[in-house]
Design an enzyme around this catalytic site. Structure first.
Site, PDB file in Angstrom:
ATOM      1  N   ASP A  55       7.400  -1.619  11.295  1.00  0.00           N
ATOM      2  CA  ASP A  55       6.713  -0.475  10.682  1.00  0.00           C
ATOM      3  C   ASP A  55       6.041   0.404  11.730  1.00  0.00           C
ATOM      4  OD1 ASP A  55       4.589  -2.016  11.504  1.00  0.00           O
ATOM      5  OD2 ASP A  55       3.603  -2.118   9.561  1.00  0.00           O
ATOM      6  N   LYS A  78      30.370  21.827  -0.219  1.00  0.00           N
ATOM      7  CA  LYS A  78      30.319  20.356  -0.304  1.00  0.00           C
ATOM      8  C   LYS A  78      31.720  19.833  -0.063  1.00  0.00           C
ATOM      9  CE  LYS A  78      31.550  17.808  -3.274  1.00  0.00           C
ATOM     10  NZ  LYS A  78      32.016  17.128  -4.488  1.00  0.00           N
ATOM     11  N   LYS A  91       8.805  -1.380   2.677  1.00  0.00           N
ATOM     12  CA  LYS A  91       8.136  -0.458   3.616  1.00  0.00           C
ATOM     13  C   LYS A  91       9.043   0.017   4.742  1.00  0.00           C
ATOM     14  CE  LYS A  91       4.704  -1.915   6.363  1.00  0.00           C
ATOM     15  NZ  LYS A  91       3.303  -2.186   6.745  1.00  0.00           N
ATOM     16  N   TYR A 125      35.242  20.227 -10.895  1.00  0.00           N
ATOM     17  CA  TYR A 125      34.789  19.083 -11.704  1.00  0.00           C
ATOM     18  C   TYR A 125      35.003  19.375 -13.173  1.00  0.00           C
ATOM     19  CZ  TYR A 125      31.504  15.382 -13.181  1.00  0.00           C
ATOM     20  OH  TYR A 125      30.933  14.278 -13.737  1.00  0.00           O
ATOM     21  N   ARG A 146       0.812  -1.229   0.000  1.00  0.00           N
ATOM     22  CA  ARG A 146       0.000   0.000   0.000  1.00  0.00           C
ATOM     23  C   ARG A 146       0.839   1.270   0.000  1.00  0.00           C
ATOM     24  NH1 ARG A 146      -3.687  -0.554   4.820  1.00  0.00           N
ATOM     25  NH2 ARG A 146      -4.689   1.337   4.063  1.00  0.00           N
ATOM     26  N   ASN A 159      -4.528  -4.000  20.506  1.00  0.00           N
ATOM     27  CA  ASN A 159      -3.177  -4.566  20.541  1.00  0.00           C
ATOM     28  C   ASN A 159      -2.252  -3.743  19.655  1.00  0.00           C
ATOM     29  OD1 ASN A 159      -0.943  -6.281  20.585  1.00  0.00           O
ATOM     30  ND2 ASN A 159      -1.791  -7.615  18.984  1.00  0.00           N
TER      31      ASN A 159
HETATM   32  C1  UD1 Z   1      -1.303  -7.165  13.955  1.00  0.00           C
HETATM   33  C2  UD1 Z   1      -1.878  -7.901  15.169  1.00  0.00           C
HETATM   34  C3  UD1 Z   1      -3.056  -7.084  15.719  1.00  0.00           C
HETATM   35  C4  UD1 Z   1      -2.592  -5.700  16.074  1.00  0.00           C
HETATM   36  C5  UD1 Z   1      -1.921  -5.031  14.891  1.00  0.00           C
HETATM   37  C6  UD1 Z   1      -1.255  -3.744  15.325  1.00  0.00           C
HETATM   38  C7  UD1 Z   1      -1.527 -10.279  14.843  1.00  0.00           C
HETATM   39  C8  UD1 Z   1      -2.149 -11.548  14.438  1.00  0.00           C
HETATM   40  N1  UD1 Z   1      -2.320  -9.214  14.768  1.00  0.00           N
HETATM   41  O1  UD1 Z   1      -2.310  -7.160  12.953  1.00  0.00           O
HETATM   42  O2  UD1 Z   1      -3.586  -7.711  16.872  1.00  0.00           O
HETATM   43  O3  UD1 Z   1      -3.682  -4.936  16.530  1.00  0.00           O
HETATM   44  O4  UD1 Z   1      -0.895  -5.857  14.325  1.00  0.00           O
HETATM   45  O5  UD1 Z   1      -0.779  -3.035  14.228  1.00  0.00           O
HETATM   46  O6  UD1 Z   1      -0.384 -10.272  15.255  1.00  0.00           O
HETATM   47  N2  UD1 Z   1       4.616  -9.941   9.607  1.00  0.00           N
HETATM   48  C9  UD1 Z   1       5.623 -10.747   9.169  1.00  0.00           C
HETATM   49  N3  UD1 Z   1       5.285 -11.980   8.666  1.00  0.00           N
HETATM   50  C10 UD1 Z   1       4.008 -12.411   8.600  1.00  0.00           C
HETATM   51  C11 UD1 Z   1       2.993 -11.552   9.026  1.00  0.00           C
HETATM   52  C12 UD1 Z   1       3.341 -10.322   9.526  1.00  0.00           C
HETATM   53  O7  UD1 Z   1       6.800 -10.403   9.237  1.00  0.00           O
HETATM   54  O8  UD1 Z   1       3.806 -13.542   8.145  1.00  0.00           O
HETATM   55  C13 UD1 Z   1       4.984  -8.638  10.154  1.00  0.00           C
HETATM   56  C14 UD1 Z   1       4.536  -7.476   9.276  1.00  0.00           C
HETATM   57  O9  UD1 Z   1       5.599  -7.063   8.429  1.00  0.00           O
HETATM   58  C15 UD1 Z   1       4.247  -6.384  10.291  1.00  0.00           C
HETATM   59  C16 UD1 Z   1       3.799  -7.170  11.506  1.00  0.00           C
HETATM   60  O10 UD1 Z   1       4.311  -8.472  11.372  1.00  0.00           O
HETATM   61  O11 UD1 Z   1       5.403  -5.646  10.623  1.00  0.00           O
HETATM   62  C17 UD1 Z   1       2.264  -7.183  11.679  1.00  0.00           C
HETATM   63  O12 UD1 Z   1       1.668  -7.792  10.571  1.00  0.00           O
HETATM   64  P1  UD1 Z   1       0.342  -7.209   9.928  1.00  0.00           P
HETATM   65  O13 UD1 Z   1      -0.009  -8.070   8.780  1.00  0.00           O
HETATM   66  O14 UD1 Z   1       0.478  -5.759   9.714  1.00  0.00           O
HETATM   67  O15 UD1 Z   1      -0.691  -7.510  11.115  1.00  0.00           O
HETATM   68  P2  UD1 Z   1      -2.036  -6.747  11.417  1.00  0.00           P
HETATM   69  O16 UD1 Z   1      -3.135  -7.369  10.641  1.00  0.00           O
HETATM   70  O17 UD1 Z   1      -1.838  -5.291  11.317  1.00  0.00           O
HETATM   71 MG    MG Z   2      -0.407  -3.982  10.399  1.00  0.00          MG
END
Ligand code: UD1
Ligand code: MG
Length: 450
Positions: A108, A337, A25, A373, A18, A173
């Site tokens: 992020d 510079k 990101k 330069y 997005r 959360n």
């Molecule tokens: C998650 C939480 C949610 C919380 C929210 C806060 C879970 C299941 N849900 O939801 O409760 O309110 O964040 O912003 O944890 N990521 C990975 N690998 C994966 C999935 C995610 O590295 O397989 C990383 C993403 O890059 C990100 C973070 O984990 O930095 C959260 O993932 P995202 O998909 O944004 O979760 P949310 O649906 O926002």
């Molecule tokens: Mg998220």
């Protein structure tokens, strides 16, 4: 927290589609520092604090950023995106090494502070198995909701799996969690994927902890600290919050900001005492400003070391590799510079100084250009202490102007000038007496001057 060891795992395997960008990101920047860097810097540091970053496949750039910020960071690849618990387990080897506290953060979420990490760790010392960072969301939609009973956290319900009543809960959360190291791996490995998305949700850890008769609790923080970035709009909002914080910290440290809301700072900007920054100044990364320096309005400064009592601008541009000695003066429409200016050097007007070294007290006249330069090579200009370069001179590098030497105005200097010499490169002035009058008379005979 003294005595307790920690492992922080930062999840940074998100796709970030997005953002509509080719840049991953977490490498987008807030206050001239990547989102990932902000989180890594806030995580516990120092002896006994390990850090692991989970990145997506083929994301060497993200891994490199992690180790650039913290040389001791270990990186792990999550090959398939099967959920936050699955992502944590990509770093299983790091968890298995054992630490008193296991902290999970998202790459992020750049506004998180180190105090909050410490607040989250505190209950573990008192016997909790899990502490979850919560916040009151103005618009809770999309977040996991925290279900609390008798002061304990009972469950986290993801939006997609929540009932009508649960969706009305505004305690959400943030995604940051702290596990007691003794049970962390056992808890996380028990997490399954029986939910509407078929993902391994880290949030299920709460119910597992409870089923093991262990304690889970919530630590609350402000929504502004846990904003996650998914879009360029959210990135801009986070930037605004971060700038407000940085300006506030600068003011608290004694910096005079005449119009704070117009000054852009970087996360790593450092200030001495009695620094003044006027309106509309942009300070990029790697800038230090020493005691008593004044940055006048509309100046743009990146990777520069500004010495004591230096004056910069208005309308100055200091580019990377600029260093200004005590009391140096850079005036309007001056660009520097890779320029090392010793104490008391004056470059007051309309000048370009690049790839140069200027000795103490030298005066560089208006319109001086170091011609550094030739289309292929960058060459150096060295100007000795106390030299005086007359206005509108071109110094064609490589070239050396001796200490105490004078350069006549308008000269193009292509050869070294010895100490204390005068070098002038200029045609003789040819003066024709009465020419102006004759010229006017010739034309006023036939037409009127316009
Ligand atoms: C998650 C939480 C949610 C919380 C929210 C806060 C879970 C299941 N849900 O939801 O409760 O309110 O964040 O912003 O944890 N990521 C990975 N690998 C994966 C999935 C995610 O590295 O397989 C990383 C993403 O890059 C990100 C973070 O984990 O930095 C959260 O993932 P995202 O998909 O944004 O979760 P949310 O649906 O926002
Ligand atoms: Mg998220």
């Amino acid at each position: 927290m003294t005595g307790r060891t920690s492992l922080t795992i930062v999840l940074a395997a998100g796709e970030g589609t997005r953002m509509r960008s080719s840049l991953p990101k977490v490498l987008h920047q807030v206050a001239n520092q990547s989102l990932l860097a902000h989180v890594v810097m806030a995580a516990p540091q120092g002896a006994g604090s390990a850090l692991a970053v989970v990145v997506g496949p083929d994301r060497e750039d993200v891994a490199a950023e992690a180790t650039r910020i913290r040389a001791d960071a270990t990186t792990f690849v999550q090959n398939e995106r099967l959920g936050t618990a699955h992502a944590v387990l990509a770093a299983k080897d790091a968890i298995a090494r054992g630490a008193d506290d296991l902290l999970i953060a998202f790459g992020d979420t750049p506004l998180i502070s180190s105090e909050t990490f410490e607040r989250l760790r505190a209950p573990l010392k008192d016997g909790a198995a899990l502490a979850v960072l919560g916040f009151r969301a103005k618009a809770p939609g999309g977040y996991g909701r925290l279900l609390v009973a008798d002061g304990q956290l009972v469950a986290i319900r993801e939006e997609a799996d929540a009932s009508e009543a649960e969706r009305r809960i505004d305690l959400c959360n943030a995604g940051v969690m702290a596990f007691a190291g003794t049970t962390a791996l056992e808890v996380i490995e028990k997490i399954g994927n029986a939910n509407s998305k078929g993902e391994y949700y880290l949030t299920d850890a709460v119910e597992i902890v409870r089923s093991m008769s262990l304690k889970a609790i919530v630590i609350e923080t402000d929504e502004d600290e846990v904003r996650g970035i998914n879009t360029k709009t959210q990135l801009a909002e986070a930037e605004a919050i971060m700038q407000t914080r940085l300006r506030r910290a600068a003011l608290d440290a004694g910096v005079t900001l005449v119009a704070p809301e117009t000054v852009h700072l970087s996360a790593d900007t450092t200030f001495g005492k009695d620094v003044t920054i006027e309106q509309y100044v942009v300070i990029g990364s790697g800038v230090s400003i020493a005691d008593g320096a004044v940055i006048h309005a509309f100046s743009h400064i990146v990777q520069a070391e500004i010495g004591k009592a230096v004056s910069v601008g208005p309308y100055a541009r200091l580019r990377p590799g600029t260093s200004l000695g005590e009391g140096a003066r850079i005036g309007n429409f001056v660009e520097t510079k890779a320029a090392k200016l010793a104490a008391g050097v004056k470059v007051n007007h309309l000048t370009y100084i690049g790839d140069s070294e200027i000795g103490a007290g030298a005066n560089i006249g208006a319109g001086t250009i170091t011609c550094n330069y030739d289309g292929f090579n960058k060459s150096k200009t060295i100007i000795g202490a106390g030299a005086f370069v007359g206005s509108n001179s071109s110094l064609v590098a490589p070239v050396k102007i001796g200490s105490g030497a004078y350069i006549g105005s308008g000269s193009v200097i292509t050869r070294d000038v010895p100490d204390d010499a005068l070098a002038v490169e200029r045609n003789e002035v040819s003066t024709r007496e009465g020419w102006g009058r004759r010229f006017r008379d010739k034309y006023t005979g036939s037409k009127k001057p316009k």
